[in-house]
Design a protein around this motif. Structure first.
Motif, PDB file in Angstrom:
ATOM      1  N   GLU A 515      -1.622 -11.849  -1.797  1.00  0.00           N
ATOM      2  CA  GLU A 515      -0.250 -11.828  -1.305  1.00  0.00           C
ATOM      3  C   GLU A 515      -0.061 -10.741  -0.259  1.00  0.00           C
ATOM      4  O   GLU A 515       0.727 -10.881   0.658  1.00  0.00           O
ATOM      5  CB  GLU A 515       0.707 -11.641  -2.482  1.00  0.00           C
ATOM      6  CG  GLU A 515       0.767 -12.886  -3.353  1.00  0.00           C
ATOM      7  CD  GLU A 515       1.545 -12.680  -4.640  1.00  0.00           C
ATOM      8  OE1 GLU A 515       1.537 -11.555  -5.160  1.00  0.00           O
ATOM      9  OE2 GLU A 515       2.147 -13.648  -5.104  1.00  0.00           O
ATOM     10  N   LEU A 516      -0.806  -9.631  -0.397  1.00  0.00           N
ATOM     11  CA  LEU A 516      -0.737  -8.582   0.616  1.00  0.00           C
ATOM     12  C   LEU A 516      -1.288  -9.110   1.934  1.00  0.00           C
ATOM     13  O   LEU A 516      -0.735  -8.850   3.002  1.00  0.00           O
ATOM     14  CB  LEU A 516      -1.520  -7.352   0.145  1.00  0.00           C
ATOM     15  CG  LEU A 516      -1.497  -6.131   1.070  1.00  0.00           C
ATOM     16  CD1 LEU A 516      -0.061  -5.690   1.334  1.00  0.00           C
ATOM     17  CD2 LEU A 516      -2.277  -4.983   0.464  1.00  0.00           C
ATOM     18  N   ARG A 517      -2.384  -9.872   1.859  1.00  0.00           N
ATOM     19  CA  ARG A 517      -2.896 -10.508   3.074  1.00  0.00           C
ATOM     20  C   ARG A 517      -1.845 -11.429   3.663  1.00  0.00           C
ATOM     21  O   ARG A 517      -1.673 -11.521   4.871  1.00  0.00           O
ATOM     22  CB  ARG A 517      -4.179 -11.288   2.765  1.00  0.00           C
ATOM     23  CG  ARG A 517      -5.425 -10.419   2.651  1.00  0.00           C
ATOM     24  CD  ARG A 517      -6.685 -11.258   2.732  1.00  0.00           C
ATOM     25  NE  ARG A 517      -6.765 -12.243   1.669  1.00  0.00           N
ATOM     26  CZ  ARG A 517      -7.274 -11.995   0.467  1.00  0.00           C
ATOM     27  NH1 ARG A 517      -7.723 -10.787   0.178  1.00  0.00           N
ATOM     28  NH2 ARG A 517      -7.335 -12.935  -0.445  1.00  0.00           N
ATOM     29  N   ASN A 518      -1.087 -12.090   2.795  1.00  0.00           N
ATOM     30  CA  ASN A 518      -0.054 -13.012   3.253  1.00  0.00           C
ATOM     31  C   ASN A 518       0.956 -12.283   4.132  1.00  0.00           C
ATOM     32  O   ASN A 518       1.317 -12.744   5.207  1.00  0.00           O
ATOM     33  CB  ASN A 518       0.643 -13.645   2.036  1.00  0.00           C
ATOM     34  CG  ASN A 518       1.747 -14.597   2.425  1.00  0.00           C
ATOM     35  OD1 ASN A 518       1.690 -15.214   3.473  1.00  0.00           O
ATOM     36  ND2 ASN A 518       2.749 -14.704   1.586  1.00  0.00           N
ATOM     37  N   VAL A 519       1.415 -11.106   3.690  1.00  0.00           N
ATOM     38  CA  VAL A 519       2.438 -10.392   4.458  1.00  0.00           C
ATOM     39  C   VAL A 519       1.844  -9.848   5.762  1.00  0.00           C
ATOM     40  O   VAL A 519       2.505  -9.866   6.806  1.00  0.00           O
ATOM     41  CB  VAL A 519       3.099  -9.282   3.599  1.00  0.00           C
ATOM     42  CG1 VAL A 519       2.238  -8.065   3.444  1.00  0.00           C
ATOM     43  CG2 VAL A 519       4.453  -8.891   4.153  1.00  0.00           C
ATOM     44  N   THR A 520       0.595  -9.389   5.734  1.00  0.00           N
ATOM     45  CA  THR A 520      -0.017  -8.874   6.965  1.00  0.00           C
ATOM     46  C   THR A 520      -0.341 -10.016   7.936  1.00  0.00           C
ATOM     47  O   THR A 520      -0.187  -9.868   9.142  1.00  0.00           O
ATOM     48  CB  THR A 520      -1.286  -8.070   6.645  1.00  0.00           C
ATOM     49  OG1 THR A 520      -2.152  -8.862   5.837  1.00  0.00           O
ATOM     50  CG2 THR A 520      -0.952  -6.789   5.899  1.00  0.00           C
ATOM     51  N   GLU A 521      -0.778 -11.155   7.385  1.00  0.00           N
ATOM     52  CA  GLU A 521      -1.054 -12.311   8.250  1.00  0.00           C
ATOM     53  C   GLU A 521       0.227 -12.844   8.877  1.00  0.00           C
ATOM     54  O   GLU A 521       0.242 -13.239  10.049  1.00  0.00           O
ATOM     55  CB  GLU A 521      -1.759 -13.412   7.450  1.00  0.00           C
ATOM     56  CG  GLU A 521      -3.216 -13.106   7.149  1.00  0.00           C
ATOM     57  CD  GLU A 521      -3.829 -14.078   6.145  1.00  0.00           C
ATOM     58  OE1 GLU A 521      -3.138 -15.044   5.757  1.00  0.00           O
ATOM     59  OE2 GLU A 521      -4.985 -13.851   5.742  1.00  0.00           O
ATOM     60  N   ARG A 541       2.720  -0.661  -0.317  1.00  0.00           N
ATOM     61  CA  ARG A 541       1.472   0.106  -0.265  1.00  0.00           C
ATOM     62  C   ARG A 541       1.410   1.036   0.946  1.00  0.00           C
ATOM     63  O   ARG A 541       0.457   1.796   1.087  1.00  0.00           O
ATOM     64  CB  ARG A 541       0.274  -0.838  -0.245  1.00  0.00           C
ATOM     65  CG  ARG A 541       0.244  -1.843  -1.379  1.00  0.00           C
ATOM     66  CD  ARG A 541       0.184  -1.189  -2.739  1.00  0.00           C
ATOM     67  NE  ARG A 541      -1.086  -0.536  -2.996  1.00  0.00           N
ATOM     68  CZ  ARG A 541      -1.386   0.075  -4.139  1.00  0.00           C
ATOM     69  NH1 ARG A 541      -0.502   0.117  -5.109  1.00  0.00           N
ATOM     70  NH2 ARG A 541      -2.560   0.651  -4.289  1.00  0.00           N
ATOM     71  N   LEU A 542       2.401   0.986   1.826  1.00  0.00           N
ATOM     72  CA  LEU A 542       2.421   1.888   2.980  1.00  0.00           C
ATOM     73  C   LEU A 542       2.735   3.303   2.520  1.00  0.00           C
ATOM     74  O   LEU A 542       3.506   3.504   1.579  1.00  0.00           O
ATOM     75  CB  LEU A 542       3.492   1.439   3.990  1.00  0.00           C
ATOM     76  CG  LEU A 542       3.240   0.152   4.767  1.00  0.00           C
ATOM     77  CD1 LEU A 542       4.453  -0.157   5.644  1.00  0.00           C
ATOM     78  CD2 LEU A 542       1.991   0.269   5.632  1.00  0.00           C
ATOM     79  N   PRO A 543       2.200   4.319   3.198  1.00  0.00           N
ATOM     80  CA  PRO A 543       2.580   5.702   2.877  1.00  0.00           C
ATOM     81  C   PRO A 543       4.083   5.886   3.101  1.00  0.00           C
ATOM     82  O   PRO A 543       4.664   5.264   3.988  1.00  0.00           O
ATOM     83  CB  PRO A 543       1.767   6.536   3.882  1.00  0.00           C
ATOM     84  CG  PRO A 543       0.669   5.638   4.340  1.00  0.00           C
ATOM     85  CD  PRO A 543       1.200   4.244   4.270  1.00  0.00           C
ATOM     86  N   PRO A 544       4.721   6.733   2.313  1.00  0.00           N
ATOM     87  CA  PRO A 544       6.180   6.929   2.418  1.00  0.00           C
ATOM     88  C   PRO A 544       6.655   7.266   3.823  1.00  0.00           C
ATOM     89  O   PRO A 544       7.689   6.768   4.266  1.00  0.00           O
ATOM     90  CB  PRO A 544       6.447   8.079   1.440  1.00  0.00           C
ATOM     91  CG  PRO A 544       5.343   7.986   0.438  1.00  0.00           C
ATOM     92  CD  PRO A 544       4.150   7.504   1.189  1.00  0.00           C
ATOM     93  N   VAL A 545       5.893   8.092   4.543  1.00  0.00           N
ATOM     94  CA  VAL A 545       6.306   8.479   5.896  1.00  0.00           C
ATOM     95  C   VAL A 545       6.331   7.259   6.807  1.00  0.00           C
ATOM     96  O   VAL A 545       7.248   7.065   7.616  1.00  0.00           O
ATOM     97  CB  VAL A 545       5.346   9.557   6.465  1.00  0.00           C
ATOM     98  CG1 VAL A 545       5.689   9.858   7.921  1.00  0.00           C
ATOM     99  CG2 VAL A 545       5.430  10.827   5.630  1.00  0.00           C
ATOM    100  N   GLU A 546       5.300   6.401   6.663  1.00  0.00           N
ATOM    101  CA  GLU A 546       5.231   5.195   7.487  1.00  0.00           C
ATOM    102  C   GLU A 546       6.364   4.232   7.133  1.00  0.00           C
ATOM    103  O   GLU A 546       6.977   3.616   8.015  1.00  0.00           O
ATOM    104  CB  GLU A 546       3.867   4.521   7.277  1.00  0.00           C
ATOM    105  CG  GLU A 546       3.499   3.551   8.393  1.00  0.00           C
ATOM    106  CD  GLU A 546       2.062   3.067   8.280  1.00  0.00           C
ATOM    107  OE1 GLU A 546       1.808   1.912   8.669  1.00  0.00           O
ATOM    108  OE2 GLU A 546       1.211   3.835   7.785  1.00  0.00           O
ATOM    109  N   LYS A 547       6.673   4.096   5.812  1.00  0.00           N
ATOM    110  CA  LYS A 547       7.804   3.246   5.404  1.00  0.00           C
ATOM    111  C   LYS A 547       9.102   3.740   6.034  1.00  0.00           C
ATOM    112  O   LYS A 547       9.897   2.953   6.555  1.00  0.00           O
ATOM    113  CB  LYS A 547       7.934   3.244   3.871  1.00  0.00           C
ATOM    114  CG  LYS A 547       7.044   2.252   3.167  1.00  0.00           C
ATOM    115  CD  LYS A 547       7.432   2.070   1.717  1.00  0.00           C
ATOM    116  CE  LYS A 547       6.803   3.099   0.824  1.00  0.00           C
ATOM    117  NZ  LYS A 547       6.921   2.797  -0.607  1.00  0.00           N
ATOM    118  N   ALA A 548       9.306   5.045   5.976  1.00  0.00           N
ATOM    119  CA  ALA A 548      10.542   5.626   6.516  1.00  0.00           C
ATOM    120  C   ALA A 548      10.636   5.391   8.021  1.00  0.00           C
ATOM    121  O   ALA A 548      11.711   5.077   8.546  1.00  0.00           O
ATOM    122  CB  ALA A 548      10.587   7.123   6.210  1.00  0.00           C
ATOM    123  N   THR A 549       9.487   5.505   8.726  1.00  0.00           N
ATOM    124  CA  THR A 549       9.471   5.298  10.180  1.00  0.00           C
ATOM    125  C   THR A 549       9.833   3.853  10.522  1.00  0.00           C
ATOM    126  O   THR A 549      10.623   3.593  11.444  1.00  0.00           O
ATOM    127  CB  THR A 549       8.080   5.642  10.748  1.00  0.00           C
ATOM    128  OG1 THR A 549       7.761   6.982  10.391  1.00  0.00           O
ATOM    129  CG2 THR A 549       8.037   5.486  12.253  1.00  0.00           C
TER     130      THR A 549
END
Length: 708
Positions: A515-521, A541-549
């Protein structure tokens, strides 16, 4: 009757003698333990799923296809055939000379030994037309003498497992029923008229007489079933009323509202006026906070009904009285949304807000902890990090839990214990729980009988209605074209893919990886299909800083499209977003679909939610998607969700992992629930020992879950 076929009941090898000789537990005994059937009372309450009628024999010639019957006869032939697949075929001839094939696709050597030619066998199963005449596939059977008596009651079929044969379980249940303490606890005048004593009711349900009508047993309307349901509902109501009364004896900080104080200043500073519903709910909460008894209130309202501002105004009352407040949300994104709004509203008024999440480490975390411990920060906002052991409050007076159904019972209890940890063991903080999943009245009466419930049943002005459309995923190209149009108009779009949300540190399963591949694809596909459009990607699964950005970029309008998992389910507020696409919508629950849809329609632009599905829809999937198209009312959505899932799943068993009602169904047993609600206070007042025994018998340790 000579013997019963039971391949699982074999002799086990003895264990070595030292230190004391102990017989090993058989597979069925271990299976009983796994099912929790370890006491006579547990066995007595393990009720049949259905019944088989083994009280009469049917001649083979009179057996009708599709009807389960009992036949008896001599084994004439038994052979193993290899084609088209390996199977064991047994020919049974009854007294009239008519033949029936017993077909076993799965079989053991013990089958061949028991069903040998010449044996007299009694078999029970559904008769079907076969290539060589009538047959039974995988019947139950036993070797019998010619004059063996038939059963004198219907044969129960119990919930079981592969390691627990029905014959073994029936004996265990019968023994448990005999040994169980089923003495009448309730005084006679408390049991509804016409219902049998408890032991009699259970005996009937385990062994109904041969002439018993199956319909009222199967739909659970029989008086014997009604007695069990009433007992269970009464225990549950007693438990919650006990919790409510016990809490009424506790003291909480008195937090009176004062004119011209922080709450009034916040109201004056808000860029909008409160709705009538918000004003009513704020008054209900303020009245609770002023009493000096612990508030235990659920604030429920539809998506976008304005619960955050109610929480802020409630916190303002506590802080103005010199006490601290904690607001806990289940995800970092939702907690951050709350934090941003509360800082914007409260810091200009001189309130310091501390921010606590799992990702906040080092010096910043220590400063937040010091500010809370010293009282310098009046408000803490965060995830479950707020209740970790190293978080100490100077004077915690009010705890607010958002999306409370996403927290476990123990987490909510730990938050309530924070005030005791401060050394004020005689005081308990006020507790306000919030939910954007409205709870139908019958469920609130049952699962939250110890709560006061406030309802925001009015949306703020300016919210535009959302149109919901259902498309097969073969129309994906059309949907992408619509996205291109929306972005060209300066609007923004969400595209949600299903992904099981993991807690920090948990490994992804194979399914989750797919399912993670699904969202990236999907992100890659849309990036390629929409040249010139900034497409963001957001998942747990993204680092918190990246999510916030990423979220900041979408909120600022830099990203035109956000491909995300359900991390955006609650709390995300981007008024410019006008289109929500939910992929594999049939995989989501109805409440979750409604939450996701609520991310659009938050501004003045007309908004659309597109539900994409793949392959043939299940009946449940069809019901969910139909409900989404037909209504945007969260209370109606909740009602339909309850119909589809049933109360246990709807409530998540009050987040305990255990079903709190095993036998009763609050949607079908409203009359019994009303009787239980009437009897419970009388029992507590006049027969307190009977009330305590009733709760102990039916709920045991689970009673604690109802107090959270």
């Amino acid at each position: 009757m000579r013997k019963t076929h039971n391949p699982a009941m074999s002799e086990a090898d003895p264990l070595p003698a030292p230190p004391r000789p102990t017989a090993p537990q058989s597979a069925p005994a271990r299976a009983l333990e796994r099912l929790g059937l370890t006491t006579p009372e547990a066995l007595a309450l393990h009720l049949p799923l259905r019944y088989e009628d083994e009280t009469r024999l049917t001649p083979v010639a009179r057996a009708r296809p599709g009807v389960a019957v009992v036949v008896e006869g001599q084994i004439e032939d038994a052979r193993v055939e290899s084609r088209p697949r390996r199977q064991f075929l047994v020919t049974l001839r009854d007294a009239a000379g008519d033949r029936l094939i017993l077909r076993f696709v799965h079989f053991y050597p013990s089958h061949q030994k028991t069903l040998a030619p010449g044996q007299r066998v009694r078999a029970h199963g559904e008769v079907r037309p076969g290539f060589f005449g009538h047959e039974m596939i995988h019947p139950t059977f036993k070797v019998v003498d010619a004059d063996a008596p038939l059963a004198d009651s219907l044969t129960p079929v119990y919930p079981s497992s592969a390691q627990l044969p029905q014959a073994y379980l029936r004996k265990a249940v019968a023994s448990g029923l005999q040994r169980a303490d089923l003495a009448e606890i309730l005084p006679p005048n408390t049991v509804p008229a016409g219902l049998p004593p408890l032991r009699q009711a259970l005996a009937f349900l385990h062994h109904p007489p041969a002439d018993a009508r199956l319909a009222p047993l199967e739909d659970r309307s029989h008086p014997a079933w009604q007695r069990l349901k009433f007992e269970e509902l009464l225990a549950q109501q007693l438990s919650q009323m006990q919790a409510r009364r016990a809490r009424a004896q506790l003291a909480a900080p008195e937090l009176p509202s004062r004119e011209g104080a922080l709450r009034e200043q916040l109201l004056a500073a808000l860029p909008f006026a409160l709705t009538d519903a918000q004003q009513r709910v704020c008054a209900e909460i303020a009245a609770d906070l002023a009493t000096g008894r612990p508030m235990h209130r659920l604030l429920q309202g539809d998506v976008g009904a304005g619960k955050t501002v109610v929480a802020a105004l409630s916190a303002a009352v506590a802080m103005d009285a010199g006490w601290q407040c904690a607001l806990m949300a289940p995800t970092e994104i939702l907690a951050e949304q709350h934090f941003a709004k509360l800082v914007q509203w409260l810091e200009p008024l001189g309130v310091k807000v501390a921010w606590l999440t799992g990702s906040r480490k080092g010096k910043a975390r220590k400063q937040a902890l010091d500010a809370l411990a010293s009282g310098g920060a009046a408000l803490a906002v965060g995830t479950h990090a707020v209740i970790q052991d190293d978080v100490q409050f100077a004077r915690l007076g009010l705890a607010i839990v958002d999306e409370q159904h996403r927290f476990g019972v123990e987490q909510r209890l730990r938050l309530r214990r924070k005030l005791q940890a401060e050394g004020r063991a005689t005081l308990e903080p006020h507790l306000l729980m919030m939910s954007a999943t409205p709870i139908p009245r019958t469920l609130a009466m049952t699962y939250y009988a110890d709560l006061e419930v406030s309802t925001l049943d009015q949306l703020p002005p300016g919210r535009t209605p959302i149109v919901t459309k259902v498309f097969a995923d073969t129309r994906r190209t059309e949907v992408i074209e619509r996205i291109r149009d929306e972005v060209a108009r300066g609007r923004q779009v969400y595209w949600v893919c299903p992904l099981i949300e993991e807690s920090d540190g948990e490994d992804l399963s194979g399914k989750s990886m797919a399912e993670l591949r699904n969202v990236t694809e999907t992100h890659a596909l849309l990036s390629e299909a929409l040249p010139g459009v900034q497409v963001g990607l957001l998942h747990g699964r993204l680092p918190p800083v990246e999510k916030a950005t990423v979220m900041a970029g979408f909120s600022a309008g830099v990203l035109g499209v956000l491909v995300a998992t359900t991390v955006i389910e609650v709390g995300v507020d981007v008024p410019n977003a006008s289109l929500m696409v939910i992929e594999h919508a049939d995989r989501f629950g109805l409440a979750q679909l409604h939450q996701l849809r609520g991310r659009v329609g938050r501004g003045s632009v007309a908004s659309v939610c597109v539900l994409l599905y793949s392959g043939p829809l299940s009946e449940t999937g069809k019901q969910r998607l139909r409900a989404m198209v037909e209504t945007t009312d969260g209370f109606e959505i909740a009602r339909r969700d309850l119909e589809i899932r049933g109360p246990g799943d709807f409530m998540g068993a009050r987040q305990s992992g255990d079903a709190l009602l095993r036998f009763a169904d609050v949607t079908q047993d409203a009359a019994l629930l009303a009787q239980a609600r009437h009897v419970a206070p009388l029992l507590l007042d006049r027969h307190p020992q009977a009330a305590a025994a009733q709760v102990a018998r039916w709920l045991g340790q689970r009673a604690e879950f109802l107090k959270a």
